[in-house]
Design a protein around this motif. Sequence first.
Motif, short mmCIF file in Angstrom:
data_model
loop_
_atom_site.label_atom_id
_atom_site.label_comp_id
_atom_site.label_asym_id
_atom_site.label_seq_id
_atom_site.Cartn_x
_atom_site.Cartn_y
_atom_site.Cartn_z
N ALA A 1 0.83 -1.20 0.00
CA ALA A 1 0.00 0.00 0.00
C ALA A 1 0.86 1.25 0.00
N ALA A 2 2.05 1.16 0.69
CA ALA A 2 2.93 2.33 0.80
C ALA A 2 3.89 2.43 -0.39
N ASN A 3 4.30 1.32 -0.94
CA ASN A 3 5.35 1.33 -1.97
C ASN A 3 4.85 0.91 -3.35
N GLY A 4 3.56 0.77 -3.46
CA GLY A 4 3.01 0.43 -4.78
C GLY A 4 2.79 -1.07 -4.94
N HIS A 5 1.69 -1.39 -5.62
CA HIS A 5 1.33 -2.80 -5.82
C HIS A 5 2.12 -3.38 -6.97
N ARG A 6 2.32 -4.67 -6.93
CA ARG A 6 3.08 -5.37 -7.94
C ARG A 6 2.19 -6.43 -8.61
N ALA A 7 2.48 -6.74 -9.80
CA ALA A 7 1.73 -7.78 -10.51
C ALA A 7 2.02 -9.15 -9.94
#
Length: 765
Positions: A51-57
């Motif tokens: 949530a803080a560092n961005g979602h990944r696939a």
Amino acid sequence: FALLDHKVASGYDFDAAHDEEEERRIEDTFQVVSLSLSNLGGPEVVGEYFAANGHRAYEDRVYRYFGEFYLVKLRYNDAATVYRSFVKLYPLHAAAPRFSMRVIEIYETGGFPKLVLDSKKEFVTRYGLKAEYWQHFDVGTSPQVLADLKKNVTDLANHYHAQYQDAGKVQEKPANYAEAARWYGEFLESFHDDPQAAPMNYQLADLLRENGDQAGAAREYERTAYGYPAHAQSAAAGYAAIYAHREHLKVVSPEAKDAARRDTVASSLKFADTFPQHEHAAVVLGAAAEDLYDMKDFALARTSAQKLIDAFPGAAPAVRRTAWVVVAHASFDLADYPQAEQAYARVLEATAQEDDTRAALVENLAASIYKQGEQANELGEYRAAADHFLRIKLAAPTSKIRAGAEYDAGAALMRLQDWTAAAEVLDDFRRTYPEHKMQKDATKQIAFIRREAGQLPQAAAEYERVATESENPEMRAEALLLAGDLYQQAHSSDRAVDVYSRYVEQYPKPVETAAETRFKIAEIHKSRNDQARYREQLEAIVRLDASAGSERTDRTRNLAARGSLVLAEPLYEHFAGLNLVQPFEQSLQEKRRAMDAALEAFGNLVAYEVGEVTAAATFYMAEVYSNFSRSLVESERPVGLKAGELQEYELALEEEAFPLEEKAIAVHEKNLELMSGGTYNAWIDKSLARLAVLKPGRYAKSEISSGFLGSIDRYVYRQPERPAAIQAEPDTTVPAAEPPAVSALTAPSASTGETILFEHLPAED
């Protein structure tokens, strides 16, 4: 993450095959991520990080490695939490179902049964076929999810069913039952076409039955038996359905019992049709037939029982016998009596002589034959009816209705007027059943038969027997009269007189019938020229009428009047036979006494007010005067009279005779007055004839049509035709026949306009 991001950016496919060293490097990277996340705080950190560092696939792989990281360390709850966190964040992710299953597997590995159950419920709820998940994914491309769903639903149903059956968990039974039923229902709704659906349905039916819901269990057993392609438990389920239905019948409310019974029968019939090879198929079909008969569905009951007989020739003898009983009873109630007869015969073949039911079955067989006779009677087929009635003697000789049937056979033959056969049957009935209540009626019928056959003496004898046997006084009296009449018709006058005499002795009332009977006796004596007995009976008739009081009738008065006339006629004959001879005074006194006696007797007849008798009495009284007048004129003359004296004597006689002749004419004319009252008979005709002689100037035949009779307003009463049976009896109020020399004319008179009602014609005309 920088390395993983670099791999993704350079086009690395995590699902593709790579060299071993590269795959190990990626594997190690994910292990380092898992170790790092664990050191940073545990399961909660992974979601916060993305949530803080961005979602990944590739987040699902991070969660998977992280969860497995905890599992290796036997941190079951943490492992499950990691998987559940992903599912919660990404419920529609392709990996979500697999992660949910992994949660279940982790709890199973860790030995947490309650958590396993909760996880399974959560899985079924999230991925049931009605869940939102399937709005985004195609069922056809998700076989594993479906397999997992089926397994979890199956496990839940079996688990709660087992818990329900656990005797140690009585308090939890309702909840476990509800859970088991819920999951069985979920499975059957989601996987109806699955090969496992039928067994699951069977288990659901068992659950309902165990819980006392017999009606619900029956429905589910039927669904198991007939709602799926044939399977190993089909027949067993069908039979179990019938058992559940019958258990339900034991507790169902009265108002719902009929419907429940029909459901039972329908299930039984379907079972027998679908599984004819089942060892209990015949028994089930037989029970259904009996139920149908009890419910008064006779047509279907008979069809079902006949099907058992035809389709199960090897069924147990008792089962087949029961089927024949149903066919017999139902056929009788359907008025198919020939079929009922055949069926009862088959039942009796299968029934031991000492069986308590045999007597009733014999009666039923006899009744089915008797009913065929009744039907033939209604159709007017009396010969066939008699044949049916008589068959009972051979087919059911011990039947209670045999006697009545034989009597009815005689009655049917009587309708055919087959007097010989009817008499034979009824005679046999009378001999065979001397104490039967119809014994006396048989005698009456035989009497009638003999009468119709022209066997009059035999018929009369039978009526005498009726008079002896009957307890009804009116019947006895009537039978005696009939017997007497028949003897008389058969010219057996002695027997007729004997029977008539018994009647008048035993039955002096009613007076009219007694008088009629005495009149018949009198006529027989008259025909024999037995004047003494003839007059004796007439005198009895006169006495009967005189003492009848309120019972006096026109008929008794008529008979008494006619009898009195006959009794009076000898007085006239005696009077008329007396001649005036010398010594004159002596013969004159005797003649006068005879005259007075005759006039008194004939005068008394007028009081009867019977037209013909009154006319006869009037005629005789007139003839008394006429005879006396003529006797004076024709009397023996004294001896020794001179011519002058003789002439003077004769003139004196004529002077004495003339008033008497005038009196005779006046009395004869009284008879003519009767015609104005509608009476005309032979006595009036005789008076007319005598008037033509006594007063020819007025009453001679040649002047009748235009003379006195043609000018008076008179008419001739014509007697209506009477039945042949009473022609021989004297009439009560009107003349017995028209005068032979009188005919009626209806043409109006041209001169007066009045209707000429009769004309006295010469005999030759």
